[in-house]
Design an enzyme around this catalytic site. Structure first.
Site, PDB file in Angstrom:
ATOM      1  N   LYS A 124      18.787   1.319   8.122  1.00 48.60           N
ATOM      2  CA  LYS A 124      18.742   0.625   6.978  1.00 48.60           C
ATOM      3  C   LYS A 124      19.993  -0.063   6.536  1.00 48.60           C
ATOM      4  CE  LYS A 124      14.875   2.219   5.373  1.00 48.60           C
ATOM      5  NZ  LYS A 124      13.817   1.497   4.971  1.00 48.60           N
ATOM      6  N   TYR A 134      18.529   6.799  10.572  1.00 53.06           N
ATOM      7  CA  TYR A 134      17.609   6.406   9.546  1.00 53.06           C
ATOM      8  C   TYR A 134      18.722   5.530   8.499  1.00 53.06           C
ATOM      9  CZ  TYR A 134      14.902   5.921   5.101  1.00 53.06           C
ATOM     10  OH  TYR A 134      14.078   5.482   4.062  1.00 53.06           O
ATOM     11  N   SER A 188       0.807  -1.277  -0.118  1.00 54.39           N
ATOM     12  CA  SER A 188       0.015   0.099  -0.073  1.00 54.39           C
ATOM     13  C   SER A 188       0.918   1.268   0.154  1.00 54.39           C
ATOM     14  CB  SER A 188      -1.014   0.127   1.197  1.00 54.39           C
ATOM     15  OG  SER A 188      -0.153   0.107   2.621  1.00 54.39           O
ATOM     16  N   GLY A 248       8.494   0.500   5.226  1.00 51.64           N
ATOM     17  CA  GLY A 248       9.475   1.674   5.523  1.00 51.64           C
ATOM     18  C   GLY A 248       8.436   2.783   6.267  1.00 51.64           C
ATOM     19  N   LEU A 288      12.194   9.801  -2.967  1.00 46.53           N
ATOM     20  CA  LEU A 288      11.006   9.208  -3.871  1.00 46.53           C
ATOM     21  C   LEU A 288      10.092  10.300  -4.364  1.00 46.53           C
ATOM     22  CD1 LEU A 288      10.505   5.725  -1.953  1.00 46.53           C
ATOM     23  CD2 LEU A 288      11.624   6.152  -4.105  1.00 46.53           C
ATOM     24  N   ARG A 321       2.509  13.873   3.724  1.00 47.86           N
ATOM     25  CA  ARG A 321       3.753  14.174   4.225  1.00 47.86           C
ATOM     26  C   ARG A 321       4.119  15.477   3.369  1.00 47.86           C
ATOM     27  NH1 ARG A 321       7.325   8.465   3.967  1.00 47.86           N
ATOM     28  NH2 ARG A 321       5.964   7.106   5.154  1.00 47.86           N
TER      29      ARG A 321
END
Length: 219
Positions: free
Chosen positions: A128, A124, A11, A73, A151, A159
């Protein structure tokens, strides 16, 4: 010979686009999507599992697939705490990988991030990097790690900061040439397309794809 795929994070920004590629393409005969909330999508190939991710082990039989696409994520704003973010970005993907490996999965494809490094001072980037390091120790036939830059795309959730940043990067993309090209923002559709094509090519190795390589692969 057609394969079976499992996608987690279907999603999300990349996962949503990738899921449609998996369903509409001819490479997979069945697709399992593990989600927290309903996808509002029906397709004869699709098996949708709405689960509590803290109970992943209870669904291990559904991990009997060929290829696993992990698009999980989150952000610290959404997760609220670093502990919750670590669980989503590290613990869940590694549990999914372990269960899939036990059920015979051969190829694990994982969306990481540019700058991933287990020793980074940036939280972050560090988590990862930790996820990548642990994943690469698992004996899959193939492990494909994609490290996209910022992205671009329309998210289902709001956001504002990322939307503003994405618009700025897109408007100033002409500046990101030469050595700076690797920092150019990338469309979620491009990442999804590359992920799908990498799975079709089925490389028998551990491979890490930079944002620029992801873009080239899609072309």
């Amino acid at each position: 010979m057609k394969k079976r795929a499992l996608i987690v994070g279907g999603s999300g920004l990349v996962g949503h686009r990738l899921l449609h590629l998996l369903l509409e393409g001819q490479h997979y005969e069945a697709v399992v999507a593990i989600v927290r909330t309903p996808l509002q999508l029906e397709h004869p190939k699709l098996t949708e599992l709405i689960i509590d991710f803290d109970e992943l082990e209870q669904y291990e039989q559904y991990f009997n697939v060929d290829d696993v696409f992990c698009c999980l994520g989150t952000t610290i704003k959404k997760a609220k705490t670093q502990e919750a973010m670590y669980k989503i970005d590290v613990e869940y993907p590694l549990t999914i990988a372990r269960l899939a490996l036990q059920q015979g999965a051969r190829h694990f494809l994982f969306i990481s991030a540019m700058g991933a490094n287990p020793d980074s001072r940036i939280f972050y980037s560090r988590i990862k990097g930790i996820a990548e390091r642990e994943l690469c120790q698992m004996p899959f036939e193939s492990i494909s790690i994609l490290r996209p830059s910022l992205l671009l795309g329309d998210r289902q959730e709001c956001r504002p900061a990322e939307r503003w940043g994405g618009a700025s990067f897109k408007a100033l993309s002409f500046l990101f040439t030469g050595p700076l090209r690797k920092y150019r923002a990338i469309e979620a559709e491009t990442v999804a397309q590359s992920m799908y094509l990498i799975a079709k090519d089925d490389p028998k190795r551990i491979a890490i794809y930079s944002s620029q390589q992801i873009e080239q692969y899609a072309k």
